[in-house]
Each structure stands twice: as C-alpha cells, then as structure tokens.
Design a protein around this motif. Sequence first.
Motif, short mmCIF file in Angstrom:
data_model
loop_
_atom_site.label_atom_id
_atom_site.label_comp_id
_atom_site.label_asym_id
_atom_site.label_seq_id
_atom_site.Cartn_x
_atom_site.Cartn_y
_atom_site.Cartn_z
N CYS A 121 72.53 13.98 84.13
CA CYS A 121 72.46 13.51 85.52
C CYS A 121 72.11 12.03 85.56
CB CYS A 121 71.42 14.31 86.30
SG CYS A 121 69.70 13.95 85.85
N ASP A 122 72.17 11.43 86.74
CA ASP A 122 71.74 10.05 86.93
C ASP A 122 70.22 9.99 86.82
OD1 ASP A 122 74.37 9.51 87.39
OD2 ASP A 122 74.16 9.15 89.54
N LEU A 123 69.73 9.02 86.06
CA LEU A 123 68.29 8.91 85.81
C LEU A 123 67.75 7.55 86.23
CD1 LEU A 123 68.11 10.48 82.22
CD2 LEU A 123 67.39 11.57 84.36
N ILE A 124 66.54 7.57 86.77
CA ILE A 124 65.75 6.36 86.99
C ILE A 124 64.64 6.40 85.95
CG2 ILE A 124 64.33 5.03 88.60
CD1 ILE A 124 65.77 6.61 90.88
N TRP A 125 64.70 5.51 84.98
CA TRP A 125 63.73 5.53 83.89
C TRP A 125 62.50 4.74 84.33
CZ3 TRP A 125 64.32 2.86 78.44
CH2 TRP A 125 63.23 3.22 77.64
N TYR A 132 64.76 16.51 77.68
CA TYR A 132 65.10 17.43 78.78
C TYR A 132 65.63 16.69 80.00
CZ TYR A 132 62.74 20.75 75.79
OH TYR A 132 62.39 21.53 74.72
N HIS A 133 65.22 15.44 80.17
CA HIS A 133 65.82 14.62 81.23
C HIS A 133 67.28 14.34 80.90
CE1 HIS A 133 61.52 13.42 82.13
NE2 HIS A 133 62.00 13.65 83.34
N LEU A 134 67.56 14.14 79.63
CA LEU A 134 68.91 13.79 79.21
C LEU A 134 69.83 15.01 79.12
CD1 LEU A 134 67.92 11.26 76.40
CD2 LEU A 134 69.05 10.69 78.56
N LEU A 191 65.70 20.48 87.71
CA LEU A 191 65.82 19.30 88.58
C LEU A 191 67.02 18.44 88.18
CD1 LEU A 191 62.05 18.24 88.85
CD2 LEU A 191 63.46 19.15 90.71
N GLY A 192 67.19 18.25 86.87
CA GLY A 192 68.29 17.43 86.38
C GLY A 192 69.65 18.02 86.69
N HIS A 193 69.80 19.31 86.43
CA HIS A 193 71.08 19.96 86.72
C HIS A 193 71.34 19.99 88.23
CE1 HIS A 193 72.38 21.16 82.73
NE2 HIS A 193 71.15 21.58 82.45
N GLY A 194 70.27 20.17 89.02
CA GLY A 194 70.42 20.13 90.47
C GLY A 194 70.86 18.76 90.94
N ALA A 195 70.28 17.72 90.32
CA ALA A 195 70.67 16.34 90.66
C ALA A 195 72.12 16.08 90.27
CB ALA A 195 69.74 15.35 89.96
N LYS A 196 72.54 16.65 89.16
CA LYS A 196 73.92 16.49 88.72
C LYS A 196 74.89 17.14 89.72
CE LYS A 196 77.23 15.60 85.68
NZ LYS A 196 77.62 14.22 85.33
N LYS A 228 74.69 15.08 92.97
CA LYS A 228 75.01 13.67 92.80
C LYS A 228 73.90 12.76 93.34
CE LYS A 228 80.00 14.48 92.91
NZ LYS A 228 81.29 14.17 93.57
N PHE A 229 72.67 13.08 92.93
CA PHE A 229 71.54 12.21 93.25
C PHE A 229 70.76 11.95 91.97
CE2 PHE A 229 70.55 16.60 94.27
CZ PHE A 229 69.29 16.84 93.76
N ALA A 230 69.73 11.12 92.03
CA ALA A 230 69.05 10.66 90.83
C ALA A 230 67.71 11.35 90.62
CB ALA A 230 68.84 9.15 90.90
N LEU A 231 67.36 11.50 89.35
CA LEU A 231 66.07 12.07 88.93
C LEU A 231 65.25 10.97 88.28
CD1 LEU A 231 64.10 14.37 88.08
CD2 LEU A 231 65.60 14.79 86.11
N ASN A 232 64.05 10.75 88.80
CA ASN A 232 63.13 9.77 88.21
C ASN A 232 62.35 10.46 87.09
OD1 ASN A 232 60.77 8.04 87.76
ND2 ASN A 232 61.39 6.97 89.62
N THR A 233 62.32 9.83 85.92
CA THR A 233 61.72 10.45 84.74
C THR A 233 60.20 10.55 84.81
OG1 THR A 233 61.44 8.37 83.53
CG2 THR A 233 63.56 9.51 83.32
N GLY A 234 59.57 9.78 85.70
CA GLY A 234 58.11 9.68 85.65
C GLY A 234 57.69 8.82 84.47
N GLU A 235 56.41 8.50 84.39
CA GLU A 235 55.97 7.56 83.36
C GLU A 235 55.91 8.17 81.97
OE1 GLU A 235 51.84 6.29 83.29
OE2 GLU A 235 51.32 7.87 84.70
N GLY A 236 56.17 9.49 81.86
CA GLY A 236 56.12 10.15 80.56
C GLY A 236 57.28 9.82 79.64
#
Length: 518
Positions: free
Chosen positions: A200-204, A194-196, A173-178, A181-189
Amino acid sequence: MPKLFQKIIIFGSIFIIILSIIDLSFLWLALIFAIIIAVGVYDTKQTKHALWRNFPVIGRIRWVLEELRPPIRQYFIESDIDGVPINRQARSVVYRRSKKQQSTIPFGTKMDVYQEGYEWIGHSLNALKAHDLDLSPRVLIGGSDCKIPYNASILNVSAMSFGALSANAIMALGHGAKIGKFALNTGEGGLSRYHLASNCDLIWQIGTGYFGCRDENGNFHEEKFAKKALNENVKMIEIKLSQGAKPGHGGILPANKNTLEIAEDRDVKPHTRVDSPPTHSTFNSSLGLLRFIKRLRDLSEGKPVGFKLCVGRKEEFIDICKAMVEHNIRPDFITVDGGEGGTGAAPLEYTNSVGMPLREALVFVVDCLNGFNLKDEIKVVASGKILNGMDIAKVFALGADLVASARGMMLSLGCIQALQCHKNTCPTGVATQDMRLSKGLVVEDKKQRVANFHEVTLESFIEIIASAGLDNPHKLNRTHIFRRLDQTTYKRYDELFPPMQKGDLLNTPYPQSFERFM
C-alpha cells in the motif's frame, strides 16, 4: 475484622473437619477451605498491602472489582454520549460503517443542543446531490522543491507503529489502505516488514529514535534512510517532532512488546524497554529542522517531506515560519496533532495536561502559514479524534487540507476500547504482541472493514458539504460552522477565530489581530 475472620476460620475448620469425618464426600470442601485458610494466613503475615493484612481474603475482592470496573461501566452504566475517551455513539458508528451496516439512528439526537460546546454546520437551501460529487476526493501534496508529489486521499491512517500494534493489525490496515487507495503512516517504529507486506501507499515517519535508519548509538544513518526511502511504496516522509498524547516526552515501547522482529526492524536490542528521546539529535534549531527536511528530500530523490507536531510554545512555530521565509526552505506538509490524540502508553500528566488541543492548534498553524504567505505550498494534515464526517468538516473549515485517523481505524479493526494497550493484553489482538491474542484478528476479514470505514466516512463527509451547497471540500471555511458558547449565545468559527490574511505577518509591526496568537 481480623479477629472475626480468625474466628470464622477456626469454627469453620472445626465444622469442616467434623463433616469430613462423618462423610468423606466433604473432603473437597475441606480442600477449598484449606486454600482459603492458607491465603488468609499469608495475607495476615505479609507487609506490602495494609488492606490484605487488616481484611485477609476479603480485601482481595477490591482488586477484582477494580479490574472489572472499566468494562462494567462501559457496558452497563455509561450512556451513549458520555463515555470516554470515545463515547459509545461514536464507536457504534465506526463499527456499523466498517461492516457496511445501517448507520442511521432513530428518534432524533441524543445531544443537548443547548449545552456549551455543541457545534453544527449551516446547511443551504440550495443543497447539492452528494452522489453527483466526487465521493473520494484527493489532494496533491508537494511544493516547488518536490519532484515526486503525492496525490493523497483526504482521509488516511494516522501514525501507528508495529510494536504498538500487532503484525496482523498492521497488515489489515495496510491491505485496507490498498483496497481504498489511501495511505498508511508507519508511526515512529520504522518501516517494518508488515507495513511493506500489503504493497500500500506509505508515509514513513522518522521519529527521534530514528528507528530503521539509525546507527548503533541511535543517531541518524543516512545510507540506511536513503535505501528505504527509495522504496516505491514510500510516498511521503514525515519527521515527528512531537505527538498529541505525549508531546515533549518521546515514544515508549515496553519490553514485553519488543519482540525479535520488532527489534530487527528498529535496529534495537530485543526484549528491552525502548524509549524514544524527547527531541531530535540531528538538529536543534528551526533552520536545522529545515535543512534536515531538505536533506531527506534530496536523499529520497524529491519525495514530499514534512513534519508532525503538537503545538506547544507558539513562538517556536513562528520562528520556523520565519526561517522558511528567510532561507526559502519549506516542508511539503505539516501534520498538526491535537493534545487529545491517542497513544498506547503515556504518563497521565502528559495525556491530560500537555499540548494544545487540535482546534486551537490548527487555527494557529493555518493562520501563521497564511500570515507568512506559505500556505499555498504547504498542505496541513489534521490528526486527533477524527471519527466521522462531521469531524472532518470541522477541521476542513479551520483550514486543514486532509486528515489522519488512528483510533477510528483501530475501531474498524474491532478495537473495543478495553484500555489495555499498554499491558500487551489487548483482547481483540489489535494492540498486542501476544500471538495467542493477535491471531484472533483475521486480516482477510478486517482489511475490508478498514476499507469500508474509509469509504463510508468520506461519503458521509461529502453528504455534509453537499447539504451546505458546496461542491468541493476545500470550499469549507470558518463561516460554515457554529459553536454554542452558552444556552443563549453561539458564534461562527470565523467570529471565534478571525482568519489571518495572506502576507499579514511578512512585515512589522504585525497587525493587531496577531496579538491573539501570543
């Protein structure tokens, strides 16, 4: 039946013994029969299952059939449009678009266009050429107090944690977002390694458990938050108040999915069930929420901060809006999650019966923000079963500025809707921490499918607004979408949901239109 079974066992045993004496080659059959006899004897003696006790061996077939029922129904019984939670037609479109295969369908619609609930968009005789428009529109998120606004794609990955999803799924998902050029939300975990990994752009997302920014007692830890929030990949921070699939319940991480890596990223003990509290411990009022937003914005040196909620008691959201006006503290965005939202694990009652569906919730939130003259500074994110261009068009017409998709992105990874997310046995390696299964998800292959799904879905959305004669997605409004009420009656969205005018709720008494809110 038990007596009949006993007779079958007795006479069968005698027959097999005679055959074995006559011909030793029948010993293998005697061994199989011995195993069946042993199972039958156990079933008749055990006391936990009445069905096994009364119908030994044969009663076990029921359990096998129950396991086989979901895939049999999905693959052989359900039609293209009646499957749940996501029908085959919708799933197939995601699969084909993620592979950039032909996604057109033959011979006309399979929908009953005269059935209650059918919806359509009004096209224009002055339709535009879609490829003359911006096929990847973006929206700037950040109010007057935001120092580092984020220019976001209008379609992003909704919140999914490492733990709920496998490491390979998160990285794909992260590499696809990269790529897209869209954002990946990390979820509450929490902000996991692996998000980093994808850069990619992240919504923490900060949930009630404060995972990754908590002390040993589970309370918010300011220094841990500040250190991670300043990471250049973190573009926005989202405070999770509730989610559509289980509002007021909190997240659940089963012990069998809580690996050492997950525990380290979340600051919890490994191999234990982790339940997020239903509410935040850092604040307990509307003003407290707003002050926490300001606190996080200051700690992140001015990055956009917002909150996510599934609408419950309407007066509580109205109180938040009143506090925004009174204390001049505003979030940069609000994510509205519908009660139809997905999750890896939730009690049946919460999934089916708690929380307002997305359409009504979105109308309520947008109209409240307009009524209190807050909408210009606060962007609204719509989340809940966003799978195709028309799904995006509907929520934009209701006032959303951008959307987030979780299950659509999971399907692009290869999810087959096996409905085993909570068992750690996901056969496609998407929602599991079992390394034997997750290794089947190849990041290099799936990342491009995620990017493809994002690209082609946005193109389909732009084609829809072009057919309506619009050159910008934010020109969509409630006059463009129609909904059938019965076989002879239909109405536009603006007739079903009359829009609130700017500033209508700043003075009392409130206008008569406000009565429909409460």
